[in-house]
Design a protein around this motif. Structure first.
Motif, short mmCIF file in Angstrom:
data_model
loop_
_atom_site.label_atom_id
_atom_site.label_comp_id
_atom_site.label_asym_id
_atom_site.label_seq_id
_atom_site.Cartn_x
_atom_site.Cartn_y
_atom_site.Cartn_z
N ARG A 78 24.13 -1.60 4.01
CA ARG A 78 24.70 -2.18 5.23
C ARG A 78 25.38 -1.15 6.12
O ARG A 78 25.44 -1.33 7.34
CB ARG A 78 25.71 -3.25 4.84
N LYS A 116 20.73 -8.90 4.99
CA LYS A 116 20.85 -10.07 4.12
C LYS A 116 19.53 -10.80 4.01
O LYS A 116 19.16 -11.30 2.93
CB LYS A 116 21.96 -11.00 4.63
N ALA A 120 17.52 -11.34 0.51
CA ALA A 120 17.13 -12.69 0.11
C ALA A 120 15.62 -12.80 -0.08
O ALA A 120 15.15 -13.47 -1.02
CB ALA A 120 17.61 -13.70 1.15
N SER A 130 20.22 -7.19 -3.89
CA SER A 130 21.49 -7.57 -3.28
C SER A 130 21.82 -6.57 -2.19
O SER A 130 21.28 -5.45 -2.16
CB SER A 130 22.62 -7.61 -4.32
N VAL A 131 22.72 -6.94 -1.29
CA VAL A 131 23.17 -6.05 -0.23
C VAL A 131 24.20 -5.08 -0.80
O VAL A 131 25.08 -5.47 -1.57
CB VAL A 131 23.78 -6.84 0.94
N THR A 204 22.76 -9.81 12.22
CA THR A 204 22.52 -10.07 10.82
C THR A 204 22.76 -8.83 9.99
O THR A 204 23.30 -8.89 8.90
CB THR A 204 21.08 -10.58 10.60
N ASP A 209 27.89 -10.31 10.23
CA ASP A 209 27.18 -11.15 9.27
C ASP A 209 27.95 -11.27 7.97
O ASP A 209 28.34 -10.28 7.41
CB ASP A 209 25.80 -10.56 9.02
#
Length: 209
Positions: A78, A116, A120, A130-131, A204, A209
């Motif tokens: 991220r 995300k 997903a 996972s982030v 996002t 987000d």
């Protein structure tokens, strides 16, 4: 679409990110044009080559992939920070400490990929994902920061980074790993999700987000 991985480093015989990127290129059926490259694990060389690729191809999406050998999941990143602080030398023997990745640039960039949604979608394909909120301070983070810096003025270009675990076929004993086929599939899903997600992709992938 620009997708990159890395060559082996620190004496390893292989790097699953580079292996997976090569496999994605072999399997790609479009319809978009996919440009792939395996980057050197060097601060100077990887950043310079990535900027050349972005200048030459003007991609709509840039995804760099790299190995996180201590992780058991595929992890879209991220945040990239403007810091090169290497605990080991890179493949050119360079070991920057407390240095900016790009002098004069912001302290950090948020990924502009839909991180995300990517995590997903990968998890939805049955692959652990996972982030992540830290790309570290080695060449992976350096490349992610460079990619985001290179496209910062282009509001319609999305960029970011995906860390992958060791491939089970080549992992050191006891290391967390996934089958190489799952790593390949995860990058394909990341590419497709990034290409197909429109509109609020920047939000996002970013701070809201």
């Amino acid at each position: 679409m620009l997708l990159t991985g890395f060559e082996p480093f620190a004496g390893d015989a292989t790097n699953p990110s580079g292996d997976a990127v090569r496999a994605v290129a072999e399997r790609w059926t479009g319809p978009e044009t996919l440009v792939t490259e395996v980057l050197p694990v060097t601060f100077a060389g990887a950043a310079a080559r990535l900027r050349v690729l972005i200048d030459e191809h003007s991609p709509d999406v840039v995804i760099a992939a790299g190995l996180a050998g201590n992780r058991a999941q595929v992890t879209p990143e991220r945040v990239a920070i403007n810091l090169a602080d290497a605990r080991i030398p890179d493949n050119a023997g360079e070991q920057p400490l407390d240095a900016p990745s790009v002098p004069g640039s912001p302290a950090a960039y948020f990924a502009t990929l839909p991180v995300k949604a990517i995590a997903a979608a990968i998890a939805g394909a049955g692959i652990p994902a996972s982030v992540s909120h830290s790309a570290g301070t080695f060449v992976c983070n350096h490349v992610m920061f460079t990619a985001l810096d290179a496209v910062a003025a282009q509001q319609d270009v999305r960029a970011g980074f995906v860390h992958v675990p060791w491939a089970a076929e080549t992992a050191p004993a006891g290391a967390p790993a996934l089958p190489l086929a799952d790593i390949v599939r995860s990058l394909e899903v990341a590419v497709r999700t990034s290409l197909d997600t429109r509109g609020d992709a920047r939000i996002t992938g970013g701070a809201l987000d």
